[in-house]
Design an enzyme around this catalytic site. Structure first.
Site, PDB file in Angstrom:
ATOM      1  N   SER A   9      -3.464  -3.461   0.336  1.00 38.30           N
ATOM      2  CA  SER A   9      -2.316  -4.179   0.862  1.00 38.30           C
ATOM      3  C   SER A   9      -2.731  -5.626   1.108  1.00 38.30           C
ATOM      4  O   SER A   9      -3.863  -5.888   1.513  1.00 38.30           O
ATOM      5  CB  SER A   9      -1.906  -3.522   2.182  1.00 38.30           C
ATOM      6  OG  SER A   9      -1.051  -4.369   2.889  1.00 38.30           O
ATOM      7  N   ALA A  10      -1.828  -6.564   0.864  1.00 38.25           N
ATOM      8  CA  ALA A  10      -2.171  -7.971   1.100  1.00 38.25           C
ATOM      9  C   ALA A  10      -2.023  -8.353   2.569  1.00 38.25           C
ATOM     10  O   ALA A  10      -2.836  -9.099   3.123  1.00 38.25           O
ATOM     11  CB  ALA A  10      -1.288  -8.879   0.251  1.00 38.25           C
ATOM     12  N   HIS A  11      -0.984  -7.811   3.219  1.00 35.98           N
ATOM     13  CA  HIS A  11      -0.639  -8.357   4.538  1.00 35.98           C
ATOM     14  C   HIS A  11      -1.544  -7.919   5.675  1.00 35.98           C
ATOM     15  O   HIS A  11      -1.413  -8.408   6.798  1.00 35.98           O
ATOM     16  CB  HIS A  11       0.830  -8.065   4.868  1.00 35.98           C
ATOM     17  CG  HIS A  11       1.100  -6.672   5.344  1.00 35.98           C
ATOM     18  ND1 HIS A  11       1.184  -6.353   6.674  1.00 35.98           N
ATOM     19  CD2 HIS A  11       1.308  -5.526   4.665  1.00 35.98           C
ATOM     20  CE1 HIS A  11       1.438  -5.052   6.791  1.00 35.98           C
ATOM     21  NE2 HIS A  11       1.511  -4.534   5.582  1.00 35.98           N
ATOM     22  N   GLN A  34      -6.681  -0.766   5.201  1.00 40.51           N
ATOM     23  CA  GLN A  34      -7.321  -1.424   6.353  1.00 40.51           C
ATOM     24  C   GLN A  34      -8.704  -1.976   6.027  1.00 40.51           C
ATOM     25  O   GLN A  34      -9.368  -2.521   6.913  1.00 40.51           O
ATOM     26  CB  GLN A  34      -7.448  -0.425   7.519  1.00 40.51           C
ATOM     27  CG  GLN A  34      -6.137   0.041   8.116  1.00 40.51           C
ATOM     28  CD  GLN A  34      -5.458  -1.028   8.955  1.00 40.51           C
ATOM     29  OE1 GLN A  34      -6.058  -2.053   9.296  1.00 40.51           O
ATOM     30  NE2 GLN A  34      -4.198  -0.817   9.293  1.00 40.51           N
ATOM     31  N   THR A  64       9.522  -7.154 -12.749  1.00 40.76           N
ATOM     32  CA  THR A  64       9.014  -8.516 -12.896  1.00 40.76           C
ATOM     33  C   THR A  64       7.983  -8.813 -11.822  1.00 40.76           C
ATOM     34  O   THR A  64       8.228  -8.553 -10.632  1.00 40.76           O
ATOM     35  CB  THR A  64      10.186  -9.514 -12.783  1.00 40.76           C
ATOM     36  OG1 THR A  64      11.074  -9.270 -13.867  1.00 40.76           O
ATOM     37  CG2 THR A  64       9.691 -10.955 -12.851  1.00 40.76           C
ATOM     38  N   ALA A  87       0.827  -1.207   0.000  1.00 41.20           N
ATOM     39  CA  ALA A  87       0.000   0.000   0.000  1.00 41.20           C
ATOM     40  C   ALA A  87       0.864   1.261   0.000  1.00 41.20           C
ATOM     41  O   ALA A  87       0.463   2.288  -0.551  1.00 41.20           O
ATOM     42  CB  ALA A  87      -0.937  -0.006   1.207  1.00 41.20           C
ATOM     43  N   THR A  88       2.051   1.200   0.598  1.00 41.70           N
ATOM     44  CA  THR A  88       2.918   2.377   0.584  1.00 41.70           C
ATOM     45  C   THR A  88       3.248   2.763  -0.854  1.00 41.70           C
ATOM     46  O   THR A  88       3.129   3.924  -1.249  1.00 41.70           O
ATOM     47  CB  THR A  88       4.210   2.109   1.385  1.00 41.70           C
ATOM     48  OG1 THR A  88       3.891   2.091   2.776  1.00 41.70           O
ATOM     49  CG2 THR A  88       5.247   3.201   1.140  1.00 41.70           C
ATOM     50  N   CYS A  98       4.770   2.304  12.897  1.00 40.16           N
ATOM     51  CA  CYS A  98       5.737   3.242  12.326  1.00 40.16           C
ATOM     52  C   CYS A  98       6.133   4.309  13.325  1.00 40.16           C
ATOM     53  O   CYS A  98       7.156   4.948  13.185  1.00 40.16           O
ATOM     54  CB  CYS A  98       5.160   3.928  11.102  1.00 40.16           C
ATOM     55  SG  CYS A  98       4.470   2.756   9.957  1.00 40.16           S
ATOM     56  N   ASN A 132      -6.117   3.618  10.387  1.00 47.01           N
ATOM     57  CA  ASN A 132      -5.387   2.486  10.947  1.00 47.01           C
ATOM     58  C   ASN A 132      -5.248   2.538  12.464  1.00 47.01           C
ATOM     59  O   ASN A 132      -5.100   1.511  13.108  1.00 47.01           O
ATOM     60  CB  ASN A 132      -4.008   2.374  10.305  1.00 47.01           C
ATOM     61  CG  ASN A 132      -3.255   3.678  10.354  1.00 47.01           C
ATOM     62  OD1 ASN A 132      -3.771   4.722   9.955  1.00 47.01           O
ATOM     63  ND2 ASN A 132      -2.034   3.650  10.849  1.00 47.01           N
TER      64      ASN A 132
END
Lengths: 134, 408
Positions: free
Chosen positions: B207-209, B187, B247, B79-80, B332, B159
């Site tokens: 974001s995936a995580h 989120q 890639t 996401a960043t 962060c 978040n």
């Protein structure tokens, strides 16, 4: 941030057995009590230290200490460590205690040195308050 | 109290989530010689074609969860990067149209710092103060809009607080004004429904995580209708229709695809379970004197609960809650000594901001985790208040604002 085991142990012991580790208060108006309160809520730490002294000849002995601290883990550990150093000392000896003594005893990380400075300021102020009453 | 409980307990799902075992399996199928390891950009052999197929299937899963066309999904490293690509990409491409951007003070650092960079390049940015409840409203935006405003970037779910902004309202407003609208939705996925085919949103970051997928992969939705163009920030082989070269990491992409496929299927069940945890947690913690929920309770997701325990300092509380993984603010900022900038933007006093803890629940949280945590909180808050000179003053009826503090 990783604290030393000494900070963690001191912190945990203090919160788990507050009476044994001198958490509490004296009446600040009593003549044999000196109170020091330093720090500010907005800065994240406030320490209140109270000494109970007894005159012995020409000197004054710290017979008992009570403290309360609002702050991070190392601020709480620093004040608890200081309290242990003060018990039984004369005021002259207590004045000799420097923040570096606390830093060394607890292996404080550099970012937390200010906690030890605060602890040193609290004892200076408590002694000053006591001496003014005499 | 149950003795077979697994310690430490993870209640920091808003910072990251463990990869779902089904996702991990999918990832490991796309790594080795006997798996689907090819370069999806290889056009000359079956290894490439099979990898491309897996990537496109994953793209469909992502698109399906958020209700858009798969061709509107651009893979990024997270996401960043998606936030950077959206904000800088729009600003750079449309700078002749205007050089003013509107965002808010409670955005993620990835949005704030991308905007700061644009300021250094000659753009002007307005950082809106949220409402006391942590929301950004159209009227707040309207008061900042200028003729040269080119982009509005507002997050969907905050978040730290879990507060939900009204995308439909803000988006409709932006459309009306002819301003691009970017949304950081890191989120959101798997927590609330998103239907981009109806939402007036031009760009959205994922974001995936945060949704049981792997770290290092995310996506940016770039609308085709109306058509939105962005200037690439990463140059190279022209992957992702020239918007993001590099890639494609097949294993991470299929991981994100699988995670989002599962999220679509299980969102309702996950949410129901987590709502019950939230209710139990809140009803217990709200019995403690002098606690404050940060963020509008009526307008937030139930997987995040941010609470200030007055007269107790946050870091010491986290230390006393050892065996419970929580955070004060976002990961962060937790290395610094500053109280959360998000809570300060709400107008919380420093001491309340630095007394805050964010609890976030997830798919693998159990009832036992919640019970154990609640009993620990009660104990720790009681002990730390016994130790707090501020609590003593509060009990004595002293107004802390009137005390002459010796700041240092």
């Amino acid at each position: 941030m990783a604290y030393s085991k000494k900070v963690v142990d001191k912190f945990e012991n203090t919160i788990n057995e507050p009476a044994k580790y001198n958490v509490g208060r004296f009446d600040p108006k009593d003549m044999d009590i000196g109170t020091g309160m330093v720090g500010a809520p907005a800065c994240g730490d406030v320490m209140k230290l109270q000494i109970k002294c007894e005159r012995q000849g020409n000197t004054h002995i710290i017979k008992d200490v009570k403290f309360k601290t609002y702050g991070c883990g190392s601020a709480i550990a620093s004040s608890s460590e200081l309290v242990e150093m003060l018990l039984g000392k004369t005021l002259e000896e207590a004045k000799e205690i420097k923040n570096i003594d606390i830093v060394e005893a607890l292996e404080l990380p550099p970012i937390k040195i200010h906690c030890s400075v605060l602890a040193e300021d609290s004892i200076k102020q408590a002694i000053e308050d006591y001496e003014q009453k005499q | 109290m149950s003795t077979d409980i697994n310690l430490p307990i993870y209640l920091d799902y808003a910072s990251t989530t463990p990869v779902d075992p089904r996702v991990a399996k999918k990832i490991s199928d796309h790594l080795t010689l006997d798996g689907n390891f090819g370069n999806p950009a290889s056009r000359s052999h079956k290894f490439g074609w099979k990898a491309e197929e897996a990537v496109e299937e994953a793209r469909s899963h992502v698109a399906n969860l958020v209700g858009c066309d798969p061709r509107e999904i651009v893979w990024t490293s997270g996401a960043t990067e998606a936030n950077n690509l959206a904000i800088k990409g729009i600003a750079n491409f449309y700078q002749a149209k205007g050089k003013h951007i509107i965002t808010s003070k409670i955005e993620h650092k990835a949005v704030l710092d991308a905007c700061r960079q644009l300021e250094r390049e000659g753009f002007e940015v307005t950082y809106l103060d949220p409402t006391e409840g942590g929301l950004i409203t159209t009227s707040l935006i309207d008061s900042a809009v200028r003729d040269d405003t080119v982009l509005i970037s507002i997050m969907h779910i905050n978040n730290e607080l879990g507060t939900i902004n009204n995308l439909k309202e803000i988006g409709s407003y932006a459309r009306e004004k002819g301003i691009f609208f970017h949304v950081d939705a890191a989120q959101s996925t798997g927590k609330v429904e998103i239907n981009l085919s109806e939402l007036p949103v031009d760009l959205m970051s994922f974001s995936a995580h945060k949704t049981y997928g792997p770290k290092g992969i995310g996506a940016l939705f770039v609308s085709r209708k109306p058509r939105v163009r962005i200037e690439a920030q990463m140059h190279g082989g022209g992957h992702e229709r020239g918007m993001r070269s590099g890639t494609l990491p097949t294993h991470q992409i299929v991981g994100m695809g699988e995670a989002f496929r599962i999220a679509k299927e299980e969102m309702f069940a996950d949410r129901k379970k987590i709502q019950a945890f939230h209710e139990k947690f809140y009803s217990s913690v709200s019995k403690i004197e002098e606690i404050y929920v940060n963020g509008d309770l009526q307008n937030k997701v139930s997987n995040i609960l941010n609470i200030s325990f007055a007269y107790v300092e946050g870091e010491s509380l986290i230390m006393a809650l050892k065996d419970i993984a929580v955070s004060s603010g976002s990961a962060c900022t937790s290395a610094s000594l500053e109280p959360s900038y998000v809570l300060r933007a709400l107008g919380r006093k420093d001491e309340l901001a630095s007394s805050s803890i964010r609890f976030s629940f997830g798919r693998f949280t159990t009832d036992e985790d919640i019970d154990y945590t609640l009993s620990l909180i009660n104990h720790a808050v009681e002990r730390l208040r016994e130790l707090s000179p501020l609590w003593e003053m509060y009990l004595d009826g002293i107004d802390l604002d009137t005390v002459d503090w010796q700041t240092h």
